[in-house]
Design a protein around this motif. Structure first.
Motif, PDB file in Angstrom:
ATOM      1  N   MET A   1       0.831  -1.181   0.000  1.00  0.00           N
ATOM      2  CA  MET A   1       0.000   0.000   0.000  1.00  0.00           C
ATOM      3  C   MET A   1       0.880   1.251   0.000  1.00  0.00           C
ATOM      4  O   MET A   1       0.567   2.199  -0.697  1.00  0.00           O
ATOM      5  CB  MET A   1      -0.937  -0.033   1.201  1.00  0.00           C
ATOM      6  CG  MET A   1      -1.884   1.118   1.260  1.00  0.00           C
ATOM      7  SD  MET A   1      -2.956   1.364  -0.164  1.00  0.00           S
ATOM      8  CE  MET A   1      -4.153   0.104   0.028  1.00  0.00           C
ATOM      9  N   ARG A   2       1.952   1.223   0.772  1.00  0.00           N
ATOM     10  CA  ARG A   2       2.823   2.407   0.816  1.00  0.00           C
ATOM     11  C   ARG A   2       3.418   2.708  -0.557  1.00  0.00           C
ATOM     12  O   ARG A   2       3.489   3.859  -0.971  1.00  0.00           O
ATOM     13  CB  ARG A   2       3.932   2.205   1.846  1.00  0.00           C
ATOM     14  CG  ARG A   2       3.436   2.309   3.273  1.00  0.00           C
ATOM     15  CD  ARG A   2       4.598   2.283   4.266  1.00  0.00           C
ATOM     16  NE  ARG A   2       4.090   2.299   5.609  1.00  0.00           N
ATOM     17  CZ  ARG A   2       4.117   1.257   6.434  1.00  0.00           C
ATOM     18  NH1 ARG A   2       4.663   0.114   6.054  1.00  0.00           N
ATOM     19  NH2 ARG A   2       3.622   1.360   7.643  1.00  0.00           N
ATOM     20  N   ARG A   3       3.842   1.660  -1.277  1.00  0.00           N
ATOM     21  CA  ARG A   3       4.394   1.866  -2.630  1.00  0.00           C
ATOM     22  C   ARG A   3       3.314   2.406  -3.568  1.00  0.00           C
ATOM     23  O   ARG A   3       3.569   3.292  -4.371  1.00  0.00           O
ATOM     24  CB  ARG A   3       4.953   0.553  -3.188  1.00  0.00           C
ATOM     25  CG  ARG A   3       6.302   0.177  -2.611  1.00  0.00           C
ATOM     26  CD  ARG A   3       6.898  -0.971  -3.382  1.00  0.00           C
ATOM     27  NE  ARG A   3       5.945  -2.070  -3.432  1.00  0.00           N
ATOM     28  CZ  ARG A   3       6.103  -3.244  -2.846  1.00  0.00           C
ATOM     29  NH1 ARG A   3       7.201  -3.494  -2.183  1.00  0.00           N
ATOM     30  NH2 ARG A   3       5.192  -4.179  -2.944  1.00  0.00           N
ATOM     31  N   TYR A   4       2.133   1.857  -3.459  1.00  0.00           N
ATOM     32  CA  TYR A   4       1.024   2.296  -4.296  1.00  0.00           C
ATOM     33  C   TYR A   4       0.740   3.777  -4.074  1.00  0.00           C
ATOM     34  O   TYR A   4       0.597   4.538  -5.016  1.00  0.00           O
ATOM     35  CB  TYR A   4      -0.227   1.459  -3.979  1.00  0.00           C
ATOM     36  CG  TYR A   4      -1.448   1.848  -4.776  1.00  0.00           C
ATOM     37  CD1 TYR A   4      -1.661   1.321  -6.046  1.00  0.00           C
ATOM     38  CD2 TYR A   4      -2.376   2.737  -4.261  1.00  0.00           C
ATOM     39  CE1 TYR A   4      -2.775   1.680  -6.785  1.00  0.00           C
ATOM     40  CE2 TYR A   4      -3.499   3.108  -4.990  1.00  0.00           C
ATOM     41  CZ  TYR A   4      -3.692   2.566  -6.249  1.00  0.00           C
ATOM     42  OH  TYR A   4      -4.794   2.929  -6.979  1.00  0.00           O
ATOM     43  N   LEU A   5       0.679   4.185  -2.813  1.00  0.00           N
ATOM     44  CA  LEU A   5       0.395   5.579  -2.489  1.00  0.00           C
ATOM     45  C   LEU A   5       1.548   6.502  -2.872  1.00  0.00           C
ATOM     46  O   LEU A   5       1.322   7.620  -3.341  1.00  0.00           O
ATOM     47  CB  LEU A   5       0.078   5.721  -0.999  1.00  0.00           C
ATOM     48  CG  LEU A   5      -1.201   5.016  -0.536  1.00  0.00           C
ATOM     49  CD1 LEU A   5      -1.327   5.092   0.967  1.00  0.00           C
ATOM     50  CD2 LEU A   5      -2.423   5.589  -1.234  1.00  0.00           C
ATOM     51  N   ALA A   6       2.781   6.026  -2.687  1.00  0.00           N
ATOM     52  CA  ALA A   6       3.944   6.838  -3.039  1.00  0.00           C
ATOM     53  C   ALA A   6       3.979   7.119  -4.543  1.00  0.00           C
ATOM     54  O   ALA A   6       4.444   8.179  -4.974  1.00  0.00           O
ATOM     55  CB  ALA A   6       5.226   6.134  -2.602  1.00  0.00           C
ATOM     56  N   ALA A   7       3.468   6.204  -5.343  1.00  0.00           N
ATOM     57  CA  ALA A   7       3.447   6.372  -6.800  1.00  0.00           C
ATOM     58  C   ALA A   7       2.321   7.295  -7.261  1.00  0.00           C
ATOM     59  O   ALA A   7       2.232   7.616  -8.443  1.00  0.00           O
ATOM     60  CB  ALA A   7       3.319   5.009  -7.476  1.00  0.00           C
ATOM     61  N   ARG A   8       1.474   7.709  -6.356  1.00  0.00           N
ATOM     62  CA  ARG A   8       0.329   8.573  -6.688  1.00  0.00           C
ATOM     63  C   ARG A   8       0.289   9.781  -5.755  1.00  0.00           C
ATOM     64  O   ARG A   8      -0.535   9.847  -4.850  1.00  0.00           O
ATOM     65  CB  ARG A   8      -0.959   7.763  -6.587  1.00  0.00           C
ATOM     66  CG  ARG A   8      -1.048   6.726  -7.687  1.00  0.00           C
ATOM     67  CD  ARG A   8      -1.987   5.598  -7.322  1.00  0.00           C
ATOM     68  NE  ARG A   8      -2.005   4.608  -8.379  1.00  0.00           N
ATOM     69  CZ  ARG A   8      -1.104   3.639  -8.505  1.00  0.00           C
ATOM     70  NH1 ARG A   8      -0.122   3.526  -7.647  1.00  0.00           N
ATOM     71  NH2 ARG A   8      -1.191   2.779  -9.504  1.00  0.00           N
ATOM     72  N   PRO A   9       1.165  10.752  -6.007  1.00  0.00           N
ATOM     73  CA  PRO A   9       1.225  11.914  -5.105  1.00  0.00           C
ATOM     74  C   PRO A   9      -0.057  12.741  -5.095  1.00  0.00           C
ATOM     75  O   PRO A   9      -0.296  13.507  -4.167  1.00  0.00           O
ATOM     76  CB  PRO A   9       2.412  12.724  -5.635  1.00  0.00           C
ATOM     77  CG  PRO A   9       2.619  12.247  -7.035  1.00  0.00           C
ATOM     78  CD  PRO A   9       2.121  10.835  -7.102  1.00  0.00           C
ATOM     79  N   LEU A  11      -2.962  11.533  -4.728  1.00  0.00           N
ATOM     80  CA  LEU A  11      -3.938  10.839  -3.893  1.00  0.00           C
ATOM     81  C   LEU A  11      -3.634  11.086  -2.416  1.00  0.00           C
ATOM     82  O   LEU A  11      -2.533  10.816  -1.937  1.00  0.00           O
ATOM     83  CB  LEU A  11      -3.904   9.335  -4.192  1.00  0.00           C
ATOM     84  CG  LEU A  11      -4.868   8.448  -3.423  1.00  0.00           C
ATOM     85  CD1 LEU A  11      -6.313   8.830  -3.721  1.00  0.00           C
ATOM     86  CD2 LEU A  11      -4.637   6.989  -3.800  1.00  0.00           C
ATOM     87  N   THR A  12      -4.612  11.614  -1.711  1.00  0.00           N
ATOM     88  CA  THR A  12      -4.457  11.844  -0.277  1.00  0.00           C
ATOM     89  C   THR A  12      -5.256  10.788   0.482  1.00  0.00           C
ATOM     90  O   THR A  12      -6.431  10.582   0.200  1.00  0.00           O
ATOM     91  CB  THR A  12      -4.985  13.243   0.113  1.00  0.00           C
ATOM     92  OG1 THR A  12      -4.267  14.212  -0.631  1.00  0.00           O
ATOM     93  CG2 THR A  12      -4.808  13.492   1.595  1.00  0.00           C
ATOM     94  N   VAL A  13      -4.611  10.132   1.411  1.00  0.00           N
ATOM     95  CA  VAL A  13      -5.250   9.082   2.195  1.00  0.00           C
ATOM     96  C   VAL A  13      -5.205   9.479   3.668  1.00  0.00           C
ATOM     97  O   VAL A  13      -4.173   9.912   4.171  1.00  0.00           O
ATOM     98  CB  VAL A  13      -4.543   7.725   2.000  1.00  0.00           C
ATOM     99  CG1 VAL A  13      -5.132   6.667   2.902  1.00  0.00           C
ATOM    100  CG2 VAL A  13      -4.623   7.302   0.540  1.00  0.00           C
ATOM    101  N   HIS A  14      -6.347   9.357   4.312  1.00  0.00           N
ATOM    102  CA  HIS A  14      -6.431   9.618   5.742  1.00  0.00           C
ATOM    103  C   HIS A  14      -6.767   8.311   6.434  1.00  0.00           C
ATOM    104  O   HIS A  14      -7.741   7.653   6.086  1.00  0.00           O
ATOM    105  CB  HIS A  14      -7.526  10.648   6.049  1.00  0.00           C
ATOM    106  CG  HIS A  14      -7.274  11.974   5.411  1.00  0.00           C
ATOM    107  ND1 HIS A  14      -6.420  12.903   5.952  1.00  0.00           N
ATOM    108  CD2 HIS A  14      -7.752  12.512   4.265  1.00  0.00           C
ATOM    109  CE1 HIS A  14      -6.390  13.956   5.177  1.00  0.00           C
ATOM    110  NE2 HIS A  14      -7.188  13.753   4.146  1.00  0.00           N
ATOM    111  N   PRO A  79     -12.964  18.014  -2.641  1.00  0.00           N
ATOM    112  CA  PRO A  79     -11.553  17.666  -2.403  1.00  0.00           C
ATOM    113  C   PRO A  79     -10.828  18.783  -1.648  1.00  0.00           C
ATOM    114  O   PRO A  79     -11.199  19.957  -1.763  1.00  0.00           O
ATOM    115  CB  PRO A  79     -10.960  17.493  -3.805  1.00  0.00           C
ATOM    116  CG  PRO A  79     -11.989  17.974  -4.765  1.00  0.00           C
ATOM    117  CD  PRO A  79     -13.283  18.162  -4.036  1.00  0.00           C
ATOM    118  N   ALA A  80      -9.840  18.402  -0.900  1.00  0.00           N
ATOM    119  CA  ALA A  80      -9.070  19.379  -0.103  1.00  0.00           C
ATOM    120  C   ALA A  80      -8.272  20.299  -0.983  1.00  0.00           C
ATOM    121  O   ALA A  80      -7.886  20.026  -2.050  1.00  0.00           O
ATOM    122  CB  ALA A  80      -8.155  18.643   0.859  1.00  0.00           C
TER     123      ALA A  80
END
Length: 80
Positions: A1-9, A11-14, A79-80
């Motif tokens: 999940m961390r790699r997935y999120l790092a590849a999509r700057p 995308l904000t996840v809370h 969106p923020a």
């Protein structure tokens, strides 16, 4: 999940707690639907369905109330 999120700057996840009814606008809807019913027992399933349908129809005509349920969570649809 961390790699997935790092590849999509973009995308904000809370991270949310596993159980957070105060962050769920559906809890406000449910509370509103059940207010005044107490421990009411319905003799027939059709009676229960009619009661739920009537209460949902009432909410349908109160967008301000539905918006309030969302506002109570502190969350936003924008969106923020």
């Amino acid at each position: 999940m961390r790699r997935y999120l790092a590849a999509r700057p973009w995308l904000t996840v809370h991270r949310l707690p596993a159980y957070a009814p105060d962050l769920n606008p559906a809890e406000g809807v449910w509370a509103n639907l059940t207010t005044g019913l107490g421990n009411h027992r319905f003799d027939r399933l059709d009676d229960l369905k009619a009661a739920i349908t009537a209460r949902l129809r009432r909410l349908q005509h109160r967008p301000d109330l539905l918006t309030g349920f969302l506002a109570h969570t502190g969350l936003s649809l924008s969106p923020a």
